[in-house]
Design a protein around this motif. Structure first.
Motif, PDB file in Angstrom:
ATOM      1  N   LEU A   1     -16.691   0.199   8.710  1.00 18.62           N
ATOM      2  CA  LEU A   1     -16.867   1.482   8.321  1.00 18.62           C
ATOM      3  C   LEU A   1     -14.981   1.377   8.949  1.00 18.62           C
ATOM      4  N   VAL A   2     -14.813   0.429  10.019  1.00 21.13           N
ATOM      5  CA  VAL A   2     -13.375   0.308  10.272  1.00 21.13           C
ATOM      6  C   VAL A   2     -13.071  -1.064   9.654  1.00 21.13           C
ATOM      7  N   GLY A   3     -13.495  -1.686   9.438  1.00 23.07           N
ATOM      8  CA  GLY A   3     -13.701  -2.526   8.454  1.00 23.07           C
ATOM      9  C   GLY A   3     -13.004  -2.850   6.972  1.00 23.07           C
ATOM     10  N   LEU A   4     -13.610  -1.505   6.889  1.00 21.30           N
ATOM     11  CA  LEU A   4     -13.329  -0.694   5.253  1.00 21.30           C
ATOM     12  C   LEU A   4     -11.455   0.258   4.970  1.00 21.30           C
ATOM     13  N   LEU A   5     -11.011   0.491   6.408  1.00 17.51           N
ATOM     14  CA  LEU A   5     -10.104   1.306   7.330  1.00 17.51           C
ATOM     15  C   LEU A   5      -9.379  -0.163   6.898  1.00 17.51           C
ATOM     16  N   GLY A   6      -9.211  -0.982   7.454  1.00 17.03           N
ATOM     17  CA  GLY A   6      -8.195  -2.206   6.994  1.00 17.03           C
ATOM     18  C   GLY A   6      -8.080  -2.775   6.165  1.00 17.03           C
ATOM     19  N   MET A   7      -8.943  -2.928   5.139  1.00 15.38           N
ATOM     20  CA  MET A   7      -8.704  -2.967   4.330  1.00 15.38           C
ATOM     21  C   MET A   7      -8.120  -2.350   3.379  1.00 15.38           C
ATOM     22  N   LEU A   8      -8.176  -1.558   3.291  1.00 14.05           N
ATOM     23  CA  LEU A   8      -7.602   0.423   3.062  1.00 14.05           C
ATOM     24  C   LEU A   8      -5.841  -0.307   3.327  1.00 14.05           C
ATOM     25  N   GLY A   9      -5.827  -0.292   4.403  1.00 14.32           N
ATOM     26  CA  GLY A   9      -4.257  -0.434   4.483  1.00 14.32           C
ATOM     27  C   GLY A   9      -3.870  -1.741   4.008  1.00 14.32           C
ATOM     28  N   GLY A  10      -4.271  -3.097   4.637  1.00 16.22           N
ATOM     29  CA  GLY A  10      -3.486  -3.611   3.839  1.00 16.22           C
ATOM     30  C   GLY A  10      -3.748  -3.867   1.872  1.00 16.22           C
ATOM     31  N   GLU A  11      -4.548  -3.205   1.763  1.00 12.88           N
ATOM     32  CA  GLU A  11      -4.145  -2.644   0.100  1.00 12.88           C
ATOM     33  C   GLU A  11      -2.735  -2.252  -0.038  1.00 12.88           C
ATOM     34  N   HIS A  12      -2.773  -1.337   0.792  1.00 13.46           N
ATOM     35  CA  HIS A  12      -1.594  -0.789   0.637  1.00 13.46           C
ATOM     36  C   HIS A  12      -0.616  -1.089   1.480  1.00 13.46           C
ATOM     37  N   LEU A  13      -0.420  -1.915   2.366  1.00 13.56           N
ATOM     38  CA  LEU A  13       0.732  -2.798   2.709  1.00 13.56           C
ATOM     39  C   LEU A  13       2.107  -2.896   1.994  1.00 13.56           C
ATOM     40  N   ILE A  14       1.195  -4.323   1.560  1.00  9.24           N
ATOM     41  CA  ILE A  14       2.646  -4.620   1.023  1.00  9.24           C
ATOM     42  C   ILE A  14       3.848  -4.001  -0.365  1.00  9.24           C
ATOM     43  N   PRO A  15       2.691  -3.051  -1.457  1.00 14.23           N
ATOM     44  CA  PRO A  15       3.756  -2.036  -2.156  1.00 14.23           C
ATOM     45  C   PRO A  15       4.389  -0.942  -1.209  1.00 14.23           C
ATOM     46  N   PHE A  16       4.046  -0.166  -0.044  1.00 12.68           N
ATOM     47  CA  PHE A  16       4.725  -0.244   1.044  1.00 12.68           C
ATOM     48  C   PHE A  16       6.411  -0.454   1.408  1.00 12.68           C
ATOM     49  N   VAL A  17       5.852  -1.413   2.139  1.00 11.64           N
ATOM     50  CA  VAL A  17       6.699  -2.185   2.483  1.00 11.64           C
ATOM     51  C   VAL A  17       7.962  -2.955   1.022  1.00 11.64           C
ATOM     52  N   ARG A  18       7.417  -3.296   0.368  1.00 14.08           N
ATOM     53  CA  ARG A  18       8.269  -3.072  -1.226  1.00 14.08           C
ATOM     54  C   ARG A  18       9.010  -2.156  -1.015  1.00 14.08           C
ATOM     55  N   THR A  19       8.389  -1.123  -0.929  1.00 11.32           N
ATOM     56  CA  THR A  19       9.099   0.186  -1.309  1.00 11.32           C
ATOM     57  C   THR A  19       9.753   0.393  -0.559  1.00 11.32           C
ATOM     58  N   TRP A  20       9.743   0.155   0.883  1.00 11.40           N
ATOM     59  CA  TRP A  20      10.334   0.444   2.432  1.00 11.40           C
ATOM     60  C   TRP A  20      11.562  -0.670   2.033  1.00 11.40           C
ATOM     61  N   LEU A  21      11.737  -1.798   1.709  1.00  8.58           N
ATOM     62  CA  LEU A  21      12.213  -2.429   1.684  1.00  8.58           C
ATOM     63  C   LEU A  21      13.353  -2.437   0.842  1.00  8.58           C
ATOM     64  N   GLY A  22      13.253  -1.823  -1.154  1.00  5.58           N
ATOM     65  CA  GLY A  22      13.787  -2.116  -1.994  1.00  5.58           C
ATOM     66  C   GLY A  22      14.477  -0.830  -1.889  1.00  5.58           C
TER      67      GLY A  22
END
Length: 58
Positions: free
Chosen positions: A33-54
């Motif tokens: 379950l922790v691994g799944l949480l990490g996968m979800l976090g990773g999936e949303h990390l790049i769009p979040f960083v792009r929005t934050w930097l943009g």
């Protein structure tokens, strides 16, 4: 968000019932379950960083 809270509440209630009935949960181990949480976090990390930097550039 409401659906997540309802899902969490129902999951906790079922977990309590399993404990009272002394039944082993069919859920995957906590490490999975922790691994799944990490996968979800990773999936949303790049769009979040792009929005934050943009938003900082404008």
């Amino acid at each position: 968000m409401k659906a997540y809270l309802i899902s969490l509440a129902v999951g906790v209630a079922v977990g309590l019932l399993y404990n009272v009935a002394q039944v082993k949960s069919p859920a995957p181990p906590t490490i999975a379950l922790v691994g799944l949480l990490g996968m979800l976090g990773g999936e949303h990390l790049i769009p979040f960083v792009r929005t934050w930097l943009g938003s900082g550039i404008r």
